[in-house]
Motif scaffolding. Sequence first.
Motif, PDB file in Angstrom:
ATOM      1  N   UNK A 180     -25.294  15.950  12.776  1.00  8.99           N
ATOM      2  CA  UNK A 180     -24.528  15.577  13.989  1.00  8.99           C
ATOM      3  C   UNK A 180     -24.055  13.976  14.204  1.00  8.99           C
ATOM      4  N   UNK A 181     -25.153  13.031  13.929  1.00  5.12           N
ATOM      5  CA  UNK A 181     -25.340  11.597  13.959  1.00  5.12           C
ATOM      6  C   UNK A 181     -25.565  10.912  12.900  1.00  5.12           C
ATOM      7  N   UNK A 182     -25.864  11.472  11.764  1.00  4.60           N
ATOM      8  CA  UNK A 182     -26.114  10.880  10.546  1.00  4.60           C
ATOM      9  C   UNK A 182     -27.845  10.610  10.305  1.00  4.60           C
ATOM     10  N   UNK A 229     -34.937  20.833  25.220  1.00  3.67           N
ATOM     11  CA  UNK A 229     -34.720  21.273  23.846  1.00  3.67           C
ATOM     12  C   UNK A 229     -33.363  22.514  24.387  1.00  3.67           C
ATOM     13  N   UNK A 230     -32.636  22.648  23.226  1.00  6.65           N
ATOM     14  CA  UNK A 230     -31.770  23.626  22.954  1.00  6.65           C
ATOM     15  C   UNK A 230     -32.352  24.974  23.509  1.00  6.65           C
ATOM     16  N   UNK A 231     -31.370  25.634  24.374  1.00  4.90           N
ATOM     17  CA  UNK A 231     -31.720  26.936  24.929  1.00  4.90           C
ATOM     18  C   UNK A 231     -32.218  27.870  23.654  1.00  4.90           C
ATOM     19  N   UNK A 232     -33.161  28.696  23.813  1.00  6.32           N
ATOM     20  CA  UNK A 232     -33.485  29.594  22.651  1.00  6.32           C
ATOM     21  C   UNK A 232     -34.442  29.284  21.596  1.00  6.32           C
ATOM     22  N   UNK A 233     -34.676  27.912  21.648  1.00  2.00           N
ATOM     23  CA  UNK A 233     -35.406  27.220  20.624  1.00  2.00           C
ATOM     24  C   UNK A 233     -36.927  27.730  21.251  1.00  2.00           C
ATOM     25  N   UNK A 234     -37.842  28.084  19.964  1.00  5.15           N
ATOM     26  CA  UNK A 234     -39.076  28.368  20.526  1.00  5.15           C
ATOM     27  C   UNK A 234     -40.018  27.050  20.947  1.00  5.15           C
ATOM     28  N   UNK A 235     -40.766  26.932  21.765  1.00  2.00           N
ATOM     29  CA  UNK A 235     -41.553  25.621  22.213  1.00  2.00           C
ATOM     30  C   UNK A 235     -42.508  25.504  21.131  1.00  2.00           C
ATOM     31  N   UNK A 236     -42.961  26.346  20.108  1.00  2.00           N
ATOM     32  CA  UNK A 236     -44.044  26.061  19.312  1.00  2.00           C
ATOM     33  C   UNK A 236     -43.729  25.187  18.323  1.00  2.00           C
ATOM     34  N   UNK A 237     -44.699  24.548  17.995  1.00  2.00           N
ATOM     35  CA  UNK A 237     -44.316  23.319  16.906  1.00  2.00           C
ATOM     36  C   UNK A 237     -44.537  24.048  15.412  1.00  2.00           C
ATOM     37  N   UNK A 238     -43.602  23.908  14.628  1.00  2.00           N
ATOM     38  CA  UNK A 238     -43.742  24.666  13.267  1.00  2.00           C
ATOM     39  C   UNK A 238     -42.862  23.562  12.496  1.00  2.00           C
ATOM     40  N   UNK A 239     -43.309  23.457  11.300  1.00  2.00           N
ATOM     41  CA  UNK A 239     -42.377  22.741  10.064  1.00  2.00           C
ATOM     42  C   UNK A 239     -41.207  23.164  10.101  1.00  2.00           C
ATOM     43  N   UNK A 240     -40.988  24.614  10.291  1.00  2.00           N
ATOM     44  CA  UNK A 240     -39.288  24.907  10.200  1.00  2.00           C
ATOM     45  C   UNK A 240     -38.399  24.497  11.479  1.00  2.00           C
ATOM     46  N   UNK A 241     -38.926  24.433  12.632  1.00  2.00           N
ATOM     47  CA  UNK A 241     -38.427  24.104  13.893  1.00  2.00           C
ATOM     48  C   UNK A 241     -38.267  22.704  13.624  1.00  2.00           C
ATOM     49  N   UNK A 242     -39.085  21.935  13.204  1.00  2.00           N
ATOM     50  CA  UNK A 242     -38.927  20.506  13.118  1.00  2.00           C
ATOM     51  C   UNK A 242     -37.740  20.317  12.031  1.00  2.00           C
ATOM     52  N   UNK A 243     -37.754  20.951  10.729  1.00  2.00           N
ATOM     53  CA  UNK A 243     -36.955  20.566   9.716  1.00  2.00           C
ATOM     54  C   UNK A 243     -35.678  20.984  10.224  1.00  2.00           C
ATOM     55  N   UNK A 244     -35.366  22.143  10.897  1.00  2.00           N
ATOM     56  CA  UNK A 244     -34.177  22.430  11.402  1.00  2.00           C
ATOM     57  C   UNK A 244     -33.555  21.725  12.452  1.00  2.00           C
ATOM     58  N   UNK A 245     -34.400  20.987  13.329  1.00  2.00           N
ATOM     59  CA  UNK A 245     -33.785  20.088  14.326  1.00  2.00           C
ATOM     60  C   UNK A 245     -33.489  18.926  13.383  1.00  2.00           C
ATOM     61  N   UNK A 278     -35.912  13.964  16.682  1.00  2.00           N
ATOM     62  CA  UNK A 278     -36.165  15.007  15.903  1.00  2.00           C
ATOM     63  C   UNK A 278     -37.002  15.744  16.939  1.00  2.00           C
ATOM     64  N   UNK A 279     -38.226  15.041  17.501  1.00  2.00           N
ATOM     65  CA  UNK A 279     -39.212  15.835  18.256  1.00  2.00           C
ATOM     66  C   UNK A 279     -38.698  16.233  19.674  1.00  2.00           C
ATOM     67  N   UNK A 280     -37.668  15.598  20.105  1.00  2.00           N
ATOM     68  CA  UNK A 280     -36.892  15.966  21.549  1.00  2.00           C
ATOM     69  C   UNK A 280     -36.234  17.229  21.162  1.00  2.00           C
ATOM     70  N   UNK A 281     -35.285  17.210  20.044  1.00  2.00           N
ATOM     71  CA  UNK A 281     -34.590  18.267  19.751  1.00  2.00           C
ATOM     72  C   UNK A 281     -35.512  19.572  19.521  1.00  2.00           C
ATOM     73  N   UNK A 282     -36.632  19.306  18.830  1.00  2.00           N
ATOM     74  CA  UNK A 282     -37.517  20.588  18.534  1.00  2.00           C
ATOM     75  C   UNK A 282     -38.337  20.931  19.773  1.00  2.00           C
ATOM     76  N   UNK A 283     -38.449  19.917  20.457  1.00  2.00           N
ATOM     77  CA  UNK A 283     -39.246  20.082  21.935  1.00  2.00           C
ATOM     78  C   UNK A 283     -40.688  20.316  21.644  1.00  2.00           C
TER      79      UNK A 283
END
Length: 195
Positions: free
Chosen positions: A28-30, A5-21, A39-44
């Motif tokens: 980026x890719x459509x 996952x991208x540096x600085x992204x919190x590892x904790x799962x949350x609706x907002x983190x997933x939505x942002x990812x 999505x889950x990979x990007x969100x970690x």
Amino acid sequence: MKTEPRAGRPRASSRETLAEAACELFLEQGYDATSVADITQRAGVSRSSFFNYFSSKGDVLWSGLDARIAEALAVLATLGADADGAAVRGVLLRVVHDFAPDPLALALRNATAMGLDDELMREAGVRQARLAAAIASAAMAVGISSVKAEILGAAHAAAVLSSLRVWAERGAGHGTPEGLLQEAMRGIYDLPWSD
């Protein structure tokens, strides 16, 4: 090869983190090229974490509005003899009241870049139909003929979805969805809430 996952992204799962990812990847890719795994990979987070919050990648966009529509449908179903035009419009205004920028607003504003034009049209139609049917039922409950009730339902539901779309397309600082809905509903006032 697993991408971290991208540096600085919190590892904790949350609706907002997933939505942002999800929104980042849609840009980026459509939309069609983005999978839940992406999505889950990007969100970690794990795939099961995704499904704790969303039923599908489309749900990432619509879940906030769907919750508001579900509340409106429940209230409309209980209006009974109190289902006059003012009461129904009050329920609909609550759907868009304090609507903050969210994944749906971002998608509406960037539909073409995200490859979402057809998806948004189809899914907006589903929500519009649900609202229209509930509004029509409320109108028929007070004796309005079915044809007129369906017209009232369709007009009011279209006003809700159109107000959100126009607000999102205009971007921040250009009014509120509530203001746009009030303006749209003034155009419906010519359709009286009675036979």
